[in-house]
Enzyme design. Structure first.
Site, short mmCIF file in Angstrom:
data_model
loop_
_atom_site.label_atom_id
_atom_site.label_comp_id
_atom_site.label_asym_id
_atom_site.label_seq_id
_atom_site.Cartn_x
_atom_site.Cartn_y
_atom_site.Cartn_z
N SER A 179 0.81 -1.22 0.00
CA SER A 179 0.00 0.00 0.00
C SER A 179 0.84 1.27 0.00
O SER A 179 0.34 2.34 -0.35
CB SER A 179 -0.96 0.02 1.18
OG SER A 179 -0.27 0.24 2.39
N LYS A 221 0.86 4.76 6.62
CA LYS A 221 0.32 5.63 5.57
C LYS A 221 0.99 7.00 5.65
O LYS A 221 1.67 7.31 6.60
CB LYS A 221 -1.20 5.81 5.72
CG LYS A 221 -2.02 4.55 5.77
CD LYS A 221 -2.03 3.79 4.49
CE LYS A 221 -2.80 2.48 4.67
NZ LYS A 221 -2.41 1.47 3.73
#
Length: 174
Positions: A38, A81
């Site tokens: 990701s 993230k």
């Protein structure tokens, strides 16, 4: 008596070392391993990271920080993230472009536009951050665009990723 005193000193040293290690792990630095893609191309599956846990005890997260945080839908799992928006920012994704406060965000860390539907506008509430994975391919990152993550409360942030300590893809055998 000499043996007992030495033993107690040894136990005291051991307890002090365990307490110091616990404090460093809770409030100092920790290691983390990336699981998944990701955050590609910035981070790769299997990367070993050094996470600075102390930073957010004294400073709020900033736009651009790569952070680890407890998954809001599973507190036993951590996600990594990038912070795209902080309290007060308005985030919108239109036509594959991320906008912060109406201005397109220059994203040199990603290799593709955001795939999928438009998102927002979303006003980031105080005490939360809006996060995205650097991998912007469709369904590649579970981030603030998805209800299961949403705006991440600052109290779920574990720390700021400071360094990639080791990347398995660089390991080679002779």
């Amino acid at each position: 008596m000499f043996g007992k005193r030495r033993f107690l000193r040894w136990i005291g040293t051991l307890v002090s070392l365990v307490a110091a290690a616990w404090l460093i792990n809770q409030y100092g630095v920790a290691m983390s391993v990336v699981s998944g893609t990701s955050m590609a191309p910035t981070l790769q599956d299997g990367d070993r990271l050094l996470v600075n846990k102390f930073r957010f005890l004294v400073k709020e997260p900033s736009v651009g920080d790569v952070i680890t945080f407890r998954d809001p839908s599973d507190q036993n799992r951590f996600l990594v993230k990038r912070v795209i928006g902080v309290g007060g920012d308005v985030i919108e994704i239109r036509g594959g472009v991320v906008y912060r406060n109406g201005i397109p965000v220059r994203e040199t860390y990603t290799s593709s536009p955001v795939e999928g539907d438009d998102h927002g506008p979303v006003k980031v509430k105080p005490g939360t951050v809006f996060v995205l994975g650097d991998n912007r391919q469709l369904h590649a990152s579970r981030d603030s665009r998805y209800e299961s993550v949403g705006l991440v409360p600052v109290n779920l942030i574990d720390g700021k990723v400071e360094w990639i300590l080791w990347r398995p893809s660089l390991a080679a055998s002779l």
